[in-house]
Motif scaffolding. Structure first.
Motif, PDB file in Angstrom:
ATOM      1  N   THR A  66       0.843  -1.198   0.000  1.00 48.74           N
ATOM      2  CA  THR A  66       0.000   0.000   0.000  1.00 48.74           C
ATOM      3  C   THR A  66       0.873   1.240   0.000  1.00 48.74           C
ATOM      4  OG1 THR A  66      -1.733  -1.150   1.236  1.00 48.74           O
ATOM      5  CG2 THR A  66      -1.801   1.256   1.267  1.00 48.74           C
ATOM      6  N   TYR A  81      -3.406   0.974   8.057  1.00 49.22           N
ATOM      7  CA  TYR A  81      -2.912  -0.046   7.129  1.00 49.22           C
ATOM      8  C   TYR A  81      -1.674  -0.737   7.695  1.00 49.22           C
ATOM      9  CZ  TYR A  81      -5.944   0.731   3.070  1.00 49.22           C
ATOM     10  OH  TYR A  81      -7.018   0.770   2.219  1.00 49.22           O
ATOM     11  N   GLU A 122      -2.165  -3.836   9.927  1.00 49.20           N
ATOM     12  CA  GLU A 122      -2.683  -5.073   9.362  1.00 49.20           C
ATOM     13  C   GLU A 122      -1.555  -6.085   9.166  1.00 49.20           C
ATOM     14  OE1 GLU A 122      -4.726  -4.150   5.771  1.00 49.20           O
ATOM     15  OE2 GLU A 122      -6.384  -3.119   6.786  1.00 49.20           O
ATOM     16  N   SER A 140       1.221  -6.841   5.731  1.00 49.02           N
ATOM     17  CA  SER A 140       1.156  -5.664   4.865  1.00 49.02           C
ATOM     18  C   SER A 140       2.467  -4.898   4.903  1.00 49.02           C
ATOM     19  CB  SER A 140       0.014  -4.743   5.290  1.00 49.02           C
ATOM     20  OG  SER A 140       0.265  -4.210   6.575  1.00 49.02           O
ATOM     21  N   VAL A 156       3.562  -0.980   4.047  1.00 49.82           N
ATOM     22  CA  VAL A 156       2.968   0.323   3.762  1.00 49.82           C
ATOM     23  C   VAL A 156       4.064   1.349   3.509  1.00 49.82           C
ATOM     24  CG1 VAL A 156       1.424   2.129   4.580  1.00 49.82           C
ATOM     25  CG2 VAL A 156       0.999  -0.253   5.233  1.00 49.82           C
ATOM     26  N   ARG A 208     -11.002   2.639   4.078  1.00 53.00           N
ATOM     27  CA  ARG A 208     -10.458   1.286   3.991  1.00 53.00           C
ATOM     28  C   ARG A 208     -11.555   0.271   3.650  1.00 53.00           C
ATOM     29  NH1 ARG A 208      -8.965  -0.005   9.100  1.00 53.00           N
ATOM     30  NH2 ARG A 208      -8.071  -1.969   8.365  1.00 53.00           N
ATOM     31  N   GLU A 210     -11.596  -1.981   0.207  1.00 53.97           N
ATOM     32  CA  GLU A 210     -11.601  -3.444   0.270  1.00 53.97           C
ATOM     33  C   GLU A 210     -12.662  -4.040  -0.649  1.00 53.97           C
ATOM     34  OE1 GLU A 210     -12.257  -7.001   3.579  1.00 53.97           O
ATOM     35  OE2 GLU A 210     -11.809  -4.958   4.248  1.00 53.97           O
TER      36      GLU A 210
END
Length: 258
Positions: free
Chosen positions: A4, A21, A24, A27, A29, A216, A220
Protein backbone atom coordinates in the motif's frame (compact mmCIF):
# COMPACT_ATOMS: atom_id res chain seq x y z
CA UNK A 1 1.93 -9.66 1.37
CA UNK A 2 -0.09 -6.61 0.32
CA UNK A 3 1.59 -3.37 -0.71
CA UNK A 4 0.00 0.00 0.00
CA UNK A 5 1.15 3.54 -0.80
CA UNK A 6 -0.23 6.55 1.08
CA UNK A 7 0.64 9.91 -0.51
CA UNK A 8 0.38 12.68 2.09
CA UNK A 9 0.73 10.54 5.20
CA UNK A 10 2.05 12.91 7.86
CA UNK A 11 -1.21 14.40 9.09
CA UNK A 12 -4.99 14.19 9.02
CA UNK A 13 -6.60 11.45 6.97
CA UNK A 14 -3.31 10.32 5.46
CA UNK A 15 -1.74 9.77 8.87
CA UNK A 16 -4.74 7.77 10.06
CA UNK A 17 -4.71 5.65 6.91
CA UNK A 18 -0.98 4.97 7.22
CA UNK A 19 -1.33 3.86 10.84
CA UNK A 20 -4.37 1.69 10.17
CA UNK A 21 -2.91 -0.05 7.13
CA UNK A 22 0.41 -0.56 8.96
CA UNK A 23 -1.44 -2.39 11.74
CA UNK A 24 -2.68 -5.07 9.36
CA UNK A 25 -0.71 -8.35 9.42
CA UNK A 26 1.06 -9.22 6.18
CA UNK A 27 1.16 -5.66 4.87
CA UNK A 28 3.91 -3.35 3.74
CA UNK A 29 2.97 0.32 3.76
CA UNK A 30 4.89 3.07 1.99
CA UNK A 31 4.13 6.59 3.22
CA UNK A 32 5.30 9.91 1.81
CA UNK A 33 6.62 12.97 3.61
CA UNK A 34 7.93 16.30 2.31
CA UNK A 35 10.74 16.27 4.88
CA UNK A 36 14.02 14.35 4.74
CA UNK A 37 13.38 12.51 7.99
CA UNK A 38 10.59 10.21 9.08
CA UNK A 39 8.06 11.98 11.34
CA UNK A 40 7.62 10.90 14.94
CA UNK A 41 4.62 9.09 16.37
CA UNK A 42 4.17 6.46 13.65
CA UNK A 43 4.63 2.68 13.67
CA UNK A 44 8.16 1.48 13.00
CA UNK A 45 6.78 -0.82 10.32
CA UNK A 46 6.01 2.10 7.98
CA UNK A 47 8.42 2.60 5.08
CA UNK A 48 8.85 6.34 4.59
CA UNK A 49 9.54 7.91 1.20
CA UNK A 50 11.14 11.28 1.88
CA UNK A 51 11.37 14.55 -0.07
CA UNK A 52 8.08 13.93 -1.88
CA UNK A 53 6.71 17.40 -2.60
CA UNK A 54 3.53 17.65 -4.66
CA UNK A 55 4.44 21.21 -5.66
CA UNK A 56 7.45 19.95 -7.63
CA UNK A 57 7.11 18.97 -11.31
CA UNK A 58 9.28 15.90 -10.69
CA UNK A 59 7.03 14.52 -7.93
CA UNK A 60 5.97 11.49 -9.96
CA UNK A 61 9.51 10.61 -10.98
CA UNK A 62 10.77 11.18 -7.44
CA UNK A 63 8.15 8.86 -6.00
CA UNK A 64 8.52 6.11 -8.59
CA UNK A 65 12.31 6.32 -8.28
CA UNK A 66 12.20 5.52 -4.57
CA UNK A 67 10.00 2.49 -5.31
CA UNK A 68 12.18 1.21 -8.15
CA UNK A 69 12.60 -2.54 -7.96
CA UNK A 70 9.78 -2.98 -5.44
CA UNK A 71 6.78 -5.22 -5.95
CA UNK A 72 3.74 -3.66 -7.66
CA UNK A 73 1.29 -1.90 -5.39
CA UNK A 74 -2.11 -3.24 -4.40
CA UNK A 75 -3.51 0.07 -3.12
CA UNK A 76 -2.49 3.67 -3.83
CA UNK A 77 -4.25 6.43 -1.89
CA UNK A 78 -3.48 10.04 -2.80
CA UNK A 79 -4.80 12.13 0.05
CA UNK A 80 -2.57 15.22 0.09
CA UNK A 81 -4.46 18.50 -0.20
CA UNK A 82 -4.44 22.19 0.65
CA UNK A 83 -7.30 24.54 1.59
CA UNK A 84 -6.97 28.31 1.78
CA UNK A 85 -10.11 30.46 1.86
CA UNK A 86 -11.02 33.08 -0.74
CA UNK A 87 -13.94 35.43 -1.30
CA UNK A 88 -15.06 38.05 -3.82
CA UNK A 89 -14.29 41.10 -1.69
CA UNK A 90 -11.66 43.71 -2.49
CA UNK A 91 -10.14 43.25 0.98
CA UNK A 92 -9.38 39.52 0.65
CA UNK A 93 -10.45 38.30 -2.75
CA UNK A 94 -8.86 35.45 -4.67
CA UNK A 95 -5.13 34.87 -4.15
CA UNK A 96 -2.97 33.84 -7.14
CA UNK A 97 -0.29 31.97 -5.18
CA UNK A 98 -2.84 30.18 -3.02
CA UNK A 99 -4.82 29.12 -6.10
CA UNK A 100 -1.74 27.71 -7.82
CA UNK A 101 -0.90 25.77 -4.65
CA UNK A 102 -4.38 24.29 -4.34
CA UNK A 103 -4.70 23.34 -8.01
CA UNK A 104 -1.22 21.84 -8.14
CA UNK A 105 -1.57 19.80 -4.96
CA UNK A 106 -5.12 18.59 -5.53
CA UNK A 107 -5.43 18.04 -9.26
CA UNK A 108 -2.10 18.34 -11.11
CA UNK A 109 0.31 16.32 -8.98
CA UNK A 110 -1.95 13.22 -8.78
CA UNK A 111 -1.87 12.87 -12.58
CA UNK A 112 1.94 12.88 -12.63
CA UNK A 113 2.11 10.46 -9.70
CA UNK A 114 -0.23 7.91 -11.28
CA UNK A 115 1.44 8.31 -14.68
CA UNK A 116 4.91 7.66 -13.24
CA UNK A 117 3.78 4.71 -11.14
CA UNK A 118 2.07 3.10 -14.12
CA UNK A 119 5.07 3.51 -16.43
CA UNK A 120 7.41 2.17 -13.74
CA UNK A 121 5.29 -1.02 -13.68
CA UNK A 122 4.25 -0.34 -10.09
CA UNK A 123 0.55 -0.68 -10.92
CA UNK A 124 -0.87 -4.07 -11.91
CA UNK A 125 -4.21 -5.58 -12.83
CA UNK A 126 -6.36 -5.18 -9.74
CA UNK A 127 -4.44 -2.26 -8.25
CA UNK A 128 -6.83 0.19 -6.59
CA UNK A 129 -6.01 3.89 -6.94
CA UNK A 130 -8.03 6.04 -4.55
CA UNK A 131 -8.13 9.78 -5.23
CA UNK A 132 -9.30 11.71 -2.17
CA UNK A 133 -11.54 14.44 -3.51
CA UNK A 134 -14.44 16.20 -1.78
CA UNK A 135 -18.13 16.85 -2.27
CA UNK A 136 -16.91 20.43 -2.75
CA UNK A 137 -15.89 19.34 -6.26
CA UNK A 138 -19.46 18.59 -7.32
CA UNK A 139 -20.81 21.39 -9.52
CA UNK A 140 -24.33 19.97 -9.18
CA UNK A 141 -24.24 20.24 -5.38
CA UNK A 142 -23.19 23.89 -5.35
CA UNK A 143 -26.24 25.92 -4.33
CA UNK A 144 -27.10 29.57 -3.77
CA UNK A 145 -27.65 28.85 -0.08
CA UNK A 146 -23.90 28.30 0.27
CA UNK A 147 -22.93 31.26 -1.89
CA UNK A 148 -19.69 31.63 -3.82
CA UNK A 149 -16.07 32.03 -2.80
CA UNK A 150 -13.39 29.44 -2.10
CA UNK A 151 -12.87 29.18 -5.85
CA UNK A 152 -9.72 27.07 -6.01
CA UNK A 153 -10.76 24.73 -3.21
CA UNK A 154 -13.92 23.76 -5.07
CA UNK A 155 -12.58 23.98 -8.61
CA UNK A 156 -9.38 22.02 -7.88
CA UNK A 157 -11.52 19.16 -6.56
CA UNK A 158 -13.72 19.33 -9.66
CA UNK A 159 -10.53 19.18 -11.73
CA UNK A 160 -9.36 16.16 -9.74
CA UNK A 161 -12.69 14.47 -10.45
CA UNK A 162 -12.17 14.95 -14.19
CA UNK A 163 -8.54 13.83 -13.98
CA UNK A 164 -9.61 10.71 -12.11
CA UNK A 165 -12.24 9.89 -14.72
CA UNK A 166 -9.71 10.25 -17.54
CA UNK A 167 -7.10 8.19 -15.68
CA UNK A 168 -9.67 5.43 -15.22
CA UNK A 169 -10.14 5.30 -19.00
CA UNK A 170 -6.39 5.22 -19.65
CA UNK A 171 -5.85 2.46 -17.08
CA UNK A 172 -8.91 0.32 -17.81
CA UNK A 173 -7.13 -1.99 -20.25
CA UNK A 174 -4.39 -2.54 -17.66
CA UNK A 175 -7.03 -3.57 -15.10
CA UNK A 176 -6.25 -0.73 -12.69
CA UNK A 177 -9.24 0.61 -10.74
CA UNK A 178 -9.51 4.36 -10.10
CA UNK A 179 -11.98 5.56 -7.45
CA UNK A 180 -12.71 9.21 -6.69
CA UNK A 181 -14.20 9.73 -3.24
CA UNK A 182 -15.44 12.25 -0.70
CA UNK A 183 -14.11 10.78 2.57
CA UNK A 184 -16.26 12.93 4.84
CA UNK A 185 -16.13 16.34 6.53
CA UNK A 186 -13.28 15.93 9.00
CA UNK A 187 -12.10 17.48 12.23
CA UNK A 188 -8.56 18.23 11.09
CA UNK A 189 -6.11 21.08 11.41
CA UNK A 190 -6.81 21.95 7.77
CA UNK A 191 -10.52 22.57 8.34
CA UNK A 192 -9.81 24.22 11.69
CA UNK A 193 -7.27 26.62 10.21
CA UNK A 194 -9.79 27.96 7.69
CA UNK A 195 -12.48 28.43 10.32
CA UNK A 196 -14.59 25.41 9.49
CA UNK A 197 -14.31 24.14 13.05
CA UNK A 198 -17.29 26.41 13.75
CA UNK A 199 -19.35 23.98 11.65
CA UNK A 200 -17.91 20.67 12.89
CA UNK A 201 -20.82 19.70 15.15
CA UNK A 202 -23.60 21.05 12.94
CA UNK A 203 -22.03 19.52 9.83
CA UNK A 204 -21.48 16.08 11.31
CA UNK A 205 -17.71 16.23 11.05
CA UNK A 206 -15.86 13.02 11.92
CA UNK A 207 -12.34 12.31 13.12
CA UNK A 208 -9.67 11.29 10.60
CA UNK A 209 -9.65 7.83 12.19
CA UNK A 210 -13.37 7.39 11.49
CA UNK A 211 -12.98 8.62 7.93
CA UNK A 212 -9.96 6.36 7.38
CA UNK A 213 -11.95 3.33 8.51
CA UNK A 214 -14.65 4.17 5.94
CA UNK A 215 -12.05 4.64 3.19
CA UNK A 216 -10.46 1.29 3.99
CA UNK A 217 -13.81 -0.52 3.98
CA UNK A 218 -14.70 1.12 0.67
CA UNK A 219 -11.35 0.17 -0.85
CA UNK A 220 -11.60 -3.44 0.27
CA UNK A 221 -14.93 -3.92 -1.54
CA UNK A 222 -14.00 -1.87 -4.61
CA UNK A 223 -13.99 -3.49 -8.05
CA UNK A 224 -13.79 -2.41 -11.68
CA UNK A 225 -17.56 -1.77 -11.85
CA UNK A 226 -17.05 1.49 -9.94
CA UNK A 227 -13.84 2.62 -11.63
CA UNK A 228 -13.99 6.24 -12.77
CA UNK A 229 -16.98 7.01 -10.54
CA UNK A 230 -17.39 9.61 -7.79
CA UNK A 231 -18.70 8.37 -4.45
CA UNK A 232 -19.25 9.32 -0.82
CA UNK A 233 -18.67 6.05 1.11
CA UNK A 234 -20.18 7.57 4.27
CA UNK A 235 -23.29 8.70 2.42
CA UNK A 236 -25.01 12.10 2.59
CA UNK A 237 -24.75 12.64 6.36
CA UNK A 238 -22.12 15.41 6.19
CA UNK A 239 -22.98 16.87 2.78
CA UNK A 240 -24.94 20.03 3.55
CA UNK A 241 -26.71 20.44 0.21
CA UNK A 242 -27.31 16.74 -0.49
CA UNK A 243 -31.01 16.62 0.38
CA UNK A 244 -31.66 20.16 -0.92
CA UNK A 245 -30.31 19.25 -4.35
CA UNK A 246 -30.76 15.48 -4.60
CA UNK A 247 -33.87 14.89 -2.47
CA UNK A 248 -34.69 12.77 0.57
CA UNK A 249 -33.95 9.15 1.46
CA UNK A 250 -30.48 9.08 -0.07
CA UNK A 251 -28.52 5.88 0.27
CA UNK A 252 -25.16 5.01 1.78
CA UNK A 253 -22.75 4.83 0.06
CA UNK A 254 -23.89 7.68 -2.17
CA UNK A 255 -22.81 8.16 -5.77
CA UNK A 256 -22.17 11.86 -6.17
CA UNK A 257 -23.10 13.96 -9.20
CA UNK A 258 -20.26 15.63 -11.08
Amino acid sequence: MTYTLIVGATRGLGASLAKQYASEPGSRVYATTRSKAAPAGFPDTLHWLSDIDLMQPTVGEDLAGQLKGKDPLDVVIITAGRFMTEDFSTEKGPNWVDEVTMYTTSSIAPVFIVHSLAHANLLKSGTKVILISSEAGSITLRHEKEGGGNYAHHASKAALNMAGKLLSLDLKEKGVIVSIIHPGFMRTEMTKNVGFDAHWDEGGAVTPDEAAKSVREWTEKLDMSKSGEYWAPRGPRDIGMAETVLGKDLGTPLQLPW
